[in-house]
Design a protein around this motif. Structure first.
Motif: not given
Length: 323
Positions: A27-30, A64-71
């Motif tokens: 989760k993140g911003r910058y 706002t809130g973001y979810l991202y996925l990396t593998r």
């Protein structure tokens, strides 16, 4: 994300599971995370090697809130471009991850990746713990929310009968958990009777080793002042402990068998967010050592710098379970 960021880097939860794929849920911003860059369009029409979540990107995402996925398929040496997960609903202020780690389990006959999350709508009582899961190696994701009030960041372990047990941040000044089963849904929240600083993140892991042929669960969190606390300030997040529980295979009830103090780095005994893992040897057997990464000092509470410590502690819990 809403509120004051803990620092400029996204939160990270890494999972090395049975699929052989390492996953990073953030989760993140910058912030700048090496290896997570991809091209975007700059103001003058030229492409630049950047990321929408980077502080120096020519474009920024809405706050706002973001979810991202990396593998990663090479043990974390390299990572794929982020995949945004569209799991936030329009009815909630923000959807956030439960910092720490996920697990790989099974849903029926399918391997299933599980990450804790929680919803926040402006107050402690509005928080609801939950989780997201994927049974196709991260290609698609589903979300499961609980109805437990004042339940926030959580840590998940799997019991021998496939029950998912979530230890969650709460306002009771005690360590609490709630169980979930794929066929029965959420159970009634349970209180362990262990006094802690309950208003902070928790780490929990299940071991291969047993005590009296019972499953062993370790939980790390700040014990806080004597009698526990439900305050979130740094001065209340003190006296780090690792609690050792056994689980009755028939009832799921937990019995505390011992506790281990995490060595203090500073005179105020600060211990905040943490993440544990059990170390294994080259043959895949647990060595009896637990590694723990934890916050042990902060400055400018809520919007400053957090110092991290890493320690390896020995926990002698018994014999290995067979089969």
């Amino acid at each position: 994300m809403y509120g004051q960021p803990r620092n400029t880097l996204p939160k990270k939860e890494r999972l090395c599971g049975k699929t052989g794929i390492s996953l990073l849920l953030a989760k993140g911003r910058y912030g700048n995370v090496p290896g997570l860059k991809y091209c975007c369009l700059s103001d003058n029409g030229q492409t630049v090697n950047s990321n929408l979540f980077f502080a120096d990107s020519p474009f920024h995402v809405a706050r706002t809130g973001y979810l991202y996925l990396t593998r990663s398929t090479d043990g974390g040496a390299s990572w794929s471009a982020p995949q945004l997960l569209n799991l936030k609903t329009n009815q909630e202020m923000v959807c956030l991850v439960g910092p720490g780690r996920g697990i790989v389990t099974y849903k029926g006959d399918q391997p299933c990746i599980v990450f804790p999350i929680y919803s926040y709508n402006g107050s402690n009582d509005s928080q609801r713990t939950g989780f997201i899961y994927s049974d196709d190696e991260g290609a698609t994701w589903n979300r499961v929310d609980s109805t437990v009030s004042w339940s926030s960041e959580s840590a998940v372990v799997e019991l021998w009968d496939s029950t998912l047990r979530f230890f969650y941040r709460n306002g009771s000044s005690q360590l609490k958990y709630v169980d979930y089963t794929w066929d029965g849904g959420w159970d009634t929240p349970q209180t362990t009777g262990i006094a802690t600083n309950s208003n902070t993140q928790i780490s929990a892991i299940s071991l291969l080793k047993t005590v009296d042929d019972q499953q062993v669960i370790l939980v790390s969190c700040p014990a806080g002042p004597s009698g526990g606390s439900n305050q979130s300030g740094a001065s209340y997040r003190t006296n780090g402990k690792i609690f050792l529980f056994t689980v009755d295979e028939n009832t799921g009830a937990m019995t505390k068998k011992g506790e281990l103090s995490v060595p203090s780095v500073h005179s105020d005994n600060s211990f905040m967010y943490s993440c544990m893992t059990a170390l294994i040897d080259h043959e895949g057997n647990e060595t009896g050592d637990i590694s723990i990464l934890y916050e042990d000092q902060e400055s400018n509470w809520g919007n400053g710098c957090y110092q991290m410590s890493y320690k390896t502690l020995h926990v002698d819990v018994g014999v290995c379970r067979q089969g």
